[in-house]
Design an enzyme around this catalytic site. Sequence first.
Site, mmCIF file in Angstrom:
data_model
loop_
_atom_site.group_PDB
_atom_site.id
_atom_site.type_symbol
_atom_site.label_atom_id
_atom_site.label_comp_id
_atom_site.label_asym_id
_atom_site.label_seq_id
_atom_site.Cartn_x
_atom_site.Cartn_y
_atom_site.Cartn_z
ATOM 1 N N TYR A 16 19.420 -20.516 94.897
ATOM 2 C CA TYR A 16 18.528 -19.428 95.315
ATOM 3 C C TYR A 16 17.377 -19.954 96.173
ATOM 4 O O TYR A 16 16.813 -19.220 96.981
ATOM 5 C CB TYR A 16 17.933 -18.722 94.093
ATOM 6 C CG TYR A 16 18.790 -17.608 93.538
ATOM 7 C CD1 TYR A 16 20.044 -17.866 93.024
ATOM 8 C CD2 TYR A 16 18.322 -16.292 93.519
ATOM 9 C CE1 TYR A 16 20.828 -16.851 92.507
ATOM 10 C CE2 TYR A 16 19.092 -15.265 92.994
ATOM 11 C CZ TYR A 16 20.339 -15.551 92.491
ATOM 12 O OH TYR A 16 21.104 -14.534 91.976
ATOM 13 N N LYS B 168 29.586 -26.353 86.131
ATOM 14 C CA LYS B 168 30.857 -26.575 86.835
ATOM 15 C C LYS B 168 30.937 -28.079 87.113
ATOM 16 O O LYS B 168 31.049 -28.543 88.257
ATOM 17 C CB LYS B 168 30.890 -25.735 88.123
ATOM 18 C CG LYS B 168 32.200 -25.765 88.877
ATOM 19 C CD LYS B 168 33.324 -25.010 88.189
ATOM 20 C CE LYS B 168 34.631 -25.190 88.961
ATOM 21 N NZ LYS B 168 35.805 -24.691 88.215
ATOM 22 N N ASP C 21 33.957 -21.062 84.934
ATOM 23 C CA ASP C 21 35.132 -20.179 85.063
ATOM 24 C C ASP C 21 35.689 -19.844 83.683
ATOM 25 O O ASP C 21 36.032 -18.699 83.382
ATOM 26 C CB ASP C 21 36.198 -20.791 85.989
ATOM 27 C CG ASP C 21 36.489 -22.262 85.708
ATOM 28 O OD1 ASP C 21 35.753 -22.880 84.910
ATOM 29 O OD2 ASP C 21 37.451 -22.798 86.285
ATOM 30 N N ASP D 259 22.964 -15.416 86.878
ATOM 31 C CA ASP D 259 22.958 -14.117 87.544
ATOM 32 C C ASP D 259 24.292 -13.414 87.315
ATOM 33 O O ASP D 259 24.349 -12.255 86.906
ATOM 34 C CB ASP D 259 22.710 -14.320 89.050
ATOM 35 C CG ASP D 259 22.732 -13.002 89.807
ATOM 36 O OD1 ASP D 259 22.097 -12.047 89.326
ATOM 37 O OD2 ASP D 259 23.389 -12.934 90.864
ATOM 38 N N ASP E 216 25.410 -10.153 84.352
ATOM 39 C CA ASP E 216 25.988 -8.847 84.694
ATOM 40 C C ASP E 216 27.270 -8.622 83.896
ATOM 41 O O ASP E 216 27.537 -7.527 83.416
ATOM 42 C CB ASP E 216 26.311 -8.758 86.202
ATOM 43 C CG ASP E 216 25.144 -8.189 87.012
ATOM 44 O OD1 ASP E 216 23.987 -8.414 86.616
ATOM 45 O OD2 ASP E 216 25.395 -7.521 88.044
HETATM 46 C C1 IPM Z 1 18.883 -10.215 89.068
HETATM 47 C C2 IPM Z 1 19.135 -9.661 90.434
HETATM 48 C C3 IPM Z 1 18.376 -10.506 91.451
HETATM 49 C C4 IPM Z 1 18.902 -11.926 91.363
HETATM 50 C C5 IPM Z 1 18.463 -9.980 92.897
HETATM 51 C C6 IPM Z 1 17.941 -8.577 93.010
HETATM 52 C C7 IPM Z 1 17.783 -10.893 93.869
HETATM 53 O O1 IPM Z 1 20.502 -9.598 90.705
HETATM 54 O O2 IPM Z 1 17.708 -10.288 88.671
HETATM 55 O O3 IPM Z 1 19.851 -10.566 88.397
HETATM 56 O O4 IPM Z 1 19.949 -12.246 91.962
HETATM 57 O O5 IPM Z 1 18.270 -12.726 90.693
HETATM 58 MG MG MG Z 2 21.711 -10.098 89.052
#
Ligand code: IPM
Ligand code: MG
Length: 357
Positions: free
Chosen positions: A142, A191, A224, A248, A252
Site C-alpha cells: 500500500y 506467502k 492461498d 484487506d 472481506d
Molecule cells: C479497507 C478498504 C480500504 C483498504 C480502501 C478503501 C483503500 O478496502 O479498509 O479494507 O484497501 O484498506
Molecule cells: Mg478492504
Amino acid sequence: MDFRIALIEGDGIGPEIMAAAVAVMEKIAKKYDHTFTFDMVEAGGVSIDKYGVPLTDEALKICKESNSVVLASVGGPKWDTQPGHLRPERGLLAIRKELGLFANIRPAKLRPEFIDACPLKKEIAQKGIDMVIVRELTGGIYYGARGRDVGKNGVEAYDTERYSEREIEQIARVAFNLAMTRNKKVASIDKANVLESSRLWRETVHNVAKNEYPEIELVDVLVDNAAMQLIKNPAQFDVIVTNNIFGDILSDEASQLVGSIGLMPSASLGKTKCGMYEPIHGSAPDIAGKDIANPLATILSVAMMFELSLDLKKEAKIIEEAVDKVLKQGFRTRDILDNGTKPVGCKEMTRLVLENI
Ligand code: IPM
Ligand code: MG
C-alpha cells in the site's frame, strides 16, 4: 468525561451511517454524562470536489488533535478516473499513515441468529466463527514504491511490497497481546513459499513469539490456503495476523462468513490512545441517499472506540448489547434480510438501537 471526536462522513452512504454513529454517541453522552465535541472533517471525494485533494493539511491536523476519529466511508465511481495520488482512498491512507495507525483490528463473529445468513454449509457454520483479523495497516504494498515506465513491451507498472523487522515486530505484538486475552492461538498468514518479504515476516513473527510470548500457539498459513481454510473450517481460527494487502482481502472474505460486510466494525490503532474507527465496508454509492444502508458496522465501530480509545468500557458494552437485542428481535436492513426477519431502513435501525440504549 470530555472527548473531542473527529468525524469523517466521506462519500456515498457515509453521511447516513455517520448520522447513526452521532445519534448513538449523543444518546450515550446524555445518559452517562459525557461531553463529545464533534469536528466534521472532510476527506475523500467530497474533499477532492471542494479543495482538489483527498485530504487537506487542516483536515489532518484536526484528526491529529482529536481523541479519536470516526470514519464512515470514502470513494465512488465519480473519482475513479482521478490519478492515483488524488483518489479519495489516498485521503484514508494518509490519515492511517500520518496518525501512525499501524494495527487494524477486524473482529468477525458469527452471531447465532445469523447462521442461516452464513453462506457455508450448516454443519460448518454451526461449529462457530469467532476470529479477529489483525492487519498491518501502514506498510507493505500500500505504501511501497510504485510507478510506471516504458519497457520493450510497452508501459510497465509496479508496486512494491516491503517490510522491516520493526514493522513486523510491532504488529506481531499487537496480535500476541490480543491472543493472550483470548485463546492464545495465532495464525500468521503469509506467502513465504514465494515472497522474500513473507519470509522475513515469518522469521520475525516467530522470533517475537519465542522471545516474548512462549505461551502462544503460533501456526503459519500460506495465504492461498488461508483463503480456502476460511471457507472449509473457519472455526480453527482465533487471532489472525497478516500484512496489509492479505488482511484487506481476507477480512472481506471473513465478513461474508458472518452474514454481511454491513456488520463488521474495525479499529485502527497506533502507539497512542488516538485511533480511527470505521466500518470495513465501502461507500456503496449505488444505495446512497436511499435510507437502506446498514448503520450497524459504524455503530459497532463507535463501541470499539469507546472500549479501546476512550476507556468507556461499560458504554461500549451497552452499545453492543443494544445491537444484539435489535438483531435478536429480528430487525434487519436489506443486506441482511432473511426469511422471517423484519425489514427496516437505516434511520429506523438507528432508532431501534437508540431505544435499547
Ligand atoms: C479497507 C478498504 C480500504 C483498504 C480502501 C478503501 C483503500 O478496502 O479498509 O479494507 O484497501 O484498506
Ligand atoms: Mg478492504
